[in-house]
Enzyme design. Structure first.
Site, PDB file in Angstrom:
ATOM      1  N   CYS A 171      18.271 -26.075  19.088  1.00 31.10           N
ATOM      2  CA  CYS A 171      17.500 -26.037  17.844  1.00 31.10           C
ATOM      3  C   CYS A 171      17.007 -24.621  17.549  1.00 31.10           C
ATOM      4  O   CYS A 171      16.274 -24.037  18.329  1.00 31.10           O
ATOM      5  CB  CYS A 171      16.295 -26.987  17.951  1.00 31.10           C
ATOM      6  SG  CYS A 171      15.215 -26.849  16.531  1.00 31.10           S
ATOM      7  N   SER A 181      23.472 -18.375  20.571  1.00 34.81           N
ATOM      8  CA  SER A 181      22.557 -19.265  21.281  1.00 34.81           C
ATOM      9  C   SER A 181      22.663 -19.165  22.794  1.00 34.81           C
ATOM     10  O   SER A 181      21.829 -19.730  23.501  1.00 34.81           O
ATOM     11  CB  SER A 181      22.823 -20.710  20.855  1.00 34.81           C
ATOM     12  OG  SER A 181      22.611 -20.813  19.470  1.00 34.81           O
ATOM     13  N   HIS A 199      16.080 -31.204  13.245  1.00 38.88           N
ATOM     14  CA  HIS A 199      16.161 -31.926  14.510  1.00 38.88           C
ATOM     15  C   HIS A 199      14.957 -32.822  14.732  1.00 38.88           C
ATOM     16  O   HIS A 199      14.910 -33.559  15.706  1.00 38.88           O
ATOM     17  CB  HIS A 199      16.215 -30.927  15.679  1.00 38.88           C
ATOM     18  CG  HIS A 199      17.538 -30.237  15.817  1.00 38.88           C
ATOM     19  ND1 HIS A 199      17.769 -28.968  15.339  1.00 38.88           N
ATOM     20  CD2 HIS A 199      18.700 -30.634  16.390  1.00 38.88           C
ATOM     21  CE1 HIS A 199      19.004 -28.601  15.617  1.00 38.88           C
ATOM     22  NE2 HIS A 199      19.597 -29.610  16.239  1.00 38.88           N
TER      23      HIS A 199
END
Lengths: 375, 626
Positions: B384, B326, B371
């Site tokens: 997310c 990420s 989410h």
């Protein structure tokens, strides 16, 4: 008919016969290859056992041999017709170098000048004897006094231009190659002797014209011990190297004088001292004999040549080769002053090797382009 | 003239020339005889005289090796120095019986088989009159023992030498690197003349990169020696010129803090100053002691380092290829804004999974329960995956790859340390060329969250983060800050090397991205919110957790039962202060588990050290050069 004797008889070509059809002279080629082998052997020792150096030298040798083979294909008559053109181009380049040399005296002078300096003077090493031989062979021998004077001018112009660069060694060798042609053409001994007398009278004038470093060379030559760490260093160390070699030498790779790195220029101009130190009197004796044999073959080729032009040219090339050897060996042994002339085909370096082998290419061409005389 | 007359002329001409040729031949032979006479005089009659000159009173040229330049960190703490040691040198020519000599030395100094075999190898590479080192770093005890037996060991001498030493040991093993014996391959490349008398050459890191600056210029002295080789007098000398001292951007405090913060994890930390590209800390763990390599590491020690499963010799900071996970999202997000695929207001609903239109395969979000509604800022803060699946799918691999290129992913950063890896930023063309397969749309989704084919080196990640911090104005990373010529007290600072700025449609997009990264650290639900407290400024950051071990469609990740080598890598990138960045960093903790709980706290520690927010143990004063 241009036919070699072997094929005319209809027999299969021997190796020598085959070499001839591609215009190569077997004995000369063999002698040159042996010299090159010796060169590699000695360079390995003198260059600090560095294989990179050997590889570079081998590449140069291969290139020079190719040039030789290529030139051997050219008929001498064609060379004769090209002579004036090549000479004029060479002259133009020499003049360009002098002008360029004045402009380029900055930090990069060596690099730029080195590239330009070499090429035209190398061309002249061959262009001068070809042109002089062609000019003199136009009329029956011996040449008239006027023709001789014109030939002298042809020699003097490039010689002076190169001496002004200054590259005294090359200038001298070019002058020699031209003068040898005049000598072979049979000018009378009277003229030769009077010129020699004139030259010795002119020596003081020459001294006046010389550069400082050139005068210093001559002075140290007279008395090397006067400046053992400066100008006399080369000669002293070279003599020690040669003398300590003795009869049989210290053995390959065992020369302390050269490997202790105070014998200067041991891969180039002073490589003869390395040979003398490591292989002794026997080794250098055999080397000098090899040089003499190669020259003898050259003189034989000159004697067998069929035109006056080819005889003069071949004779000049063969004898100039020997002068190279003599000047280098004389310098290294302390017989002659130090001038930067490499030992032919042994010293490390490329440009002079290409010119030398081009010269041998001409010899081979002269020998293999003979026409069979009708009985 | 009649033809007959012409022919007769030819005959007489040839006679003339041949006469001259023979004369010249004879004359040449005479000249050569003169040369031979000269040679006989020199080589036979005067042979003894010259041999004496050559052997007994020879002038030799001794090299004076230059002193290698020192290496300092930014505070003036010494990282590489030269310490005097005694070494055992042998001149083969002067040794009477080499076998007996070696046997005696073996018992005297406890030489190993390896010492002897290496010495023999070196012996072959040197000439008989050159000094060959048998053993470096003799202890005083050994020197004393040798002195007692010296009379039995002609040709063997103890010589003082300066030897490289790395006082910080392991700490800079990869960045500063080390020197080692010059090997045969290096022999071909170097200017041998200038390395006369020098034993060592830079092998890795700064030592290798700046070899030319560090080495200096060799000096010489001409000496006259007697029979025993003792120097009688010095005739002339040219002093050696020391190498230049190097001052690095590296900060020992930060470096030490980074190495300690990694505890016993493998991994890498790169901290740099985004304003000039200066590398402030660069750690690769595990590491090794570079001092082992100087006097010749034993085969056993080397094999141990080389074969270790953890690969301590491998510089992870420059060569380690890791999926960025990420931590790639800020760059992918910015790409989305730039290409107009998303804007700050647009929303995506995250039910915990994402499917490509017309497909049933579910790409899972790390948060299985989903989410809910996500916008640009909250998707970054909570990392997310579904938001980024959708964004990447709309962007397409071509535009994504093209945009990531601007941040130099998949390219070397050009840092001044050799051996950098390019990493891999996948593209349609790459896959065709290397796998001979088309690009599948699902791979775009995986690439968009920094998984799949993506492989980045820590230096690339830190550098890209620095570009982000500077809003597109990248600087090529440099370790060398300044150099100092020997004898001078002025530092010559290295200029920063600005890169081509990253072009953007709107500068607001930079701020939007940075603001979303601030949310990661300072937002209510930010994945790194635990490090965002007690700060006088804001940090912009992004956590990452990269899969090492891929799970099946419905398998659960259970840290308890997995081998530690299969645990996820924990990553964190950050820069601070967010509005006026002074440092940018990338942290990779191999098999650390989670980016937010393992990697982010390390970043906070380093930021605290750099900005002096927390009392750290000070370095000892005597380490600092005056």
């Amino acid at each position: 008919m241009i036919l070699s004797s072997e094929s005319r008889r209809g027999q299969p070509l021997s190796f020598g016969g085959w070499l001839r059809t591609i215009h190569i002279d077997g004995p000369l080629l063999l002698g040159l290859l042996i010299l090159m082998g010796v060169s590699l052997l000695v360079l390995y020792s003198a260059g600090g056992q560095e294989t990179g150096l050997l590889v570079r030298q081998m590449i140069r040798m291969a290139a020079a041999l190719l040039v030789m083979v290529a030139i051997a294909q050219i008929n001498p008559e064609r060379m004769r017709s090209w002579a004036p053109g090549v000479f004029l181009v060479g002259l133009a380049l020499l003049v360009a170098v002098l002008i360029f040399g004045i402009v380029g005296k900055g930090a990069q002078r060596w690099l730029d000048l080195g590239f330009f300096r070499f090429q035209p003077s190398e061309i002249m090493k061959l262009a001068v004897p070809i042109l002089v031989a062609a000019y003199i062979a136009e009329r029956p021998l011996p040449p008239s006094f006027f023709r001789m004077l014109v030939a002298l001018v042809m020699i003097a112009i490039p010689t002076l231009l190169i001496a002004k660069q200054p590259d005294l060694g090359t200038a001298m060798l070019i002058a020699t190659s031209g003068l040898i042609v005049i000598f072979l053409a049979g000018i009378s001994w009277k003229i030769i002797i009077s010129f020699l007398a004139l030259a010795s009278a002119a020596a003081p004038v020459l001294w006046y014209l010389m550069h400082d470093y050139q005068r210093r060379r001559v002075l140290t030559f007279m008395n090397p011990e006067s400046d053992p760490l400066g100008a006399g260093y080369h000669i002293i160390q070279s003599k020690i190297a040669i003398g300590s070699g003795g009869l049989t030498g210290r053995g390959w790779l065992q020369g302390t004088q050269s490997h202790l790195e105070f014998l200067p220029e041991r891969s180039t101009d002073f490589i003869f001292a390395v040979i003398a130190e490591e292989f002794g009197l026997l080794g250098v004796g055999m080397l000098l004999a090899l040089y003499l044999l190669i020259t003898a073959r050259g003189l034989y080729i000159a004697g067998q040549a069929q035109t006056t032009f080819a005889r003069l040219l071949a004779g000049s090339i063969a004898l100039t080769f020997l002068v190279y050897v003599f000047v280098n060996v004389g310098m290294v042994t302390g017989l002659l002053p130090v001038v930067g002339v490499p030992l032919p085909l042994i010293s490390y370096g490329g440009t002079s090797m290409v010119t030398l082998l081009a010269g041998f290419g001409i010899l081979m061409s002269v020998h293999t382009h003979r026409r069979m005389m009708s009985p | 003239m009649t033809p007959w007359q012409t022919f007769k002329d030819h005959i007489s001409e040839y006679r003339l020339i041949n006469g001259r040729l023979i004369f010249a031949g004879v004359f040449s032979a005479l000249l050569f005889s003169a040369v031979m006479v000269r040679l006989v005089i020199l080589q036979v009659y005067e042979h003894e005289h010259f041999e004496a000159l050559s052997n007994r009173n020879r002038i030799s040229i001794e090299p004076l090796p230059p002193q290698r330049g020192l290496i300092f960190d930014r505070n003036g703490v010494i990282l590489a120095e030269n310490v005097p040691t005694f070494s055992l040198e042998v001149v083969p020519e002067k040794v009477v019986d080499m076998e007996a000599t070696l046997a005696l030395l073996t018992t005297l100094l406890n030489l190993t088989e390896e010492d002897i075999s290496r010495f023999r190898e070196r012996l072959r590479q040197h000439r008989r009159f050159e000094e060959v080192t048998l053993r470096l770093r003799l202890t005083e005890d050994e020197v004393a023992r040798f002195a007692v037996h010296r009379h039995r060991l002609p040709g063997v001498e103890v010589v003082g030498r300066l030897i490289r030493h790395y006082p910080q040991g392991h700490l800079f093993a990869h960045s500063v690197g080390y020197v080692g014996r010059i090997n045969e391959r290096e022999m071909q490349i170097i200017n041998r003349q200038n390395y006369k008398g020098t034993l060592h050459i830079g092998k890795t890191g700064i030592e290798k990169q700046y070899e030319d600056l560090l080495h200096g210029t060799v000096g010489y002295r001409h000496v006259e020696t007697n029979v025993q080789g003792r120097i009688v007098r010095e005739l002339q000398s040219v002093p050696a010129e020391s190498g230049q001292d190097l001052y690095l951007h590296l900060d020992i405090n930060l470096q030490r803090a980074a190495a300690e913060a990694l505890t016993d994890y493998n991994g890498s930390v790169v901290v740099l100053d985004p304003r000039n590209g200066g590398i402030l800390a660069m750690v690769s763990k595990p590491d090794f002691d570079p001092n082992l390599f100087i006097s010749g590491i034993s085969n056993r020690d080397y094999a141990e380092l080389r074969d270790s499963h953890d690969r301590p010799l491998y510089d992870r900071a420059l060569r380690g290829r890791y999926p960025p996970g990420s931590t790639l999202k800020p760059f992918v997000g910015l790409a989305g804004l730039e290409m107009g695929v998303v804007n700050e207001q647009s929303r995506t609903f995250c039910p915990g999974w994402y499917s490509l239109p017309g497909h049933t395969h579910r790409y899972r979000c790390w948060r299985h329960q989903g989410h809910g509604q996500m916008n640009f800022s909250s998707a970054m803060a909570q990392s997310c995956d579904v938001y980024y699946y959708d964004l990447s799918n709309n962007l397409g691999i071509d535009r994504l790859h093209q945009f990531l290129d601007l941040f130099r992913f998949g390219q070397r950063t050009g840092i001044d340390i050799p051996g950098e890896n390019t990493g891999l930023s996948p593209s349609r063309e790459w896959k065709r060329a290397f796998h001979n397969e088309p690009w599948y749309p699902g791979e775009t989704l995986i690439s968009g969250i920094g998984q799949g084919f993506n492989q980045m080196t820590p230096i690339q990640l830190a550098h890209a983060t620095a570009i982000l911090a500077m809003r597109g104005m990248g600087m090529t990373p440099q370790v060398l800050r300044a150099s100092r010529m020997p004898g001078s007290d002025r530092l010559q600072l290295r200029a920063a090397l600005p890169e081509e700025p990253v072009p953007v449609v709107s500068s607001r997009n930079w701020e939007a991205t940075v603001e979303s990264m601030i949310e990661v650290v300072h937002g209510q639900r930010g994945t790194a919110r635990q490090i965002g407290v007690d700060l006088p400024f804001e940090i912009a950051g992004k956590t990452g957790t990269a899969q090492v071990f891929s799970l099946g469609q419905d398998e659960e990740y259970d840290a308890e039962t997995l081998d530690r080598r299969l645990h996820d890598h924990a990553l964190f990138v950050a820069f601070a202060p967010a509005d006026n960045p002074e440092i940018a960093l990338a942290i990779i903790v191999e098999n650390g588990g989670s980016g937010s709980s393992v990697a982010a706290p390390i970043a906070r520690k380093l930021i605290d050290v750099h900005f002096g927010l927390q009392k750290e143990p000070e370095i000892e004063v005597d380490d600092i050069e005056q």
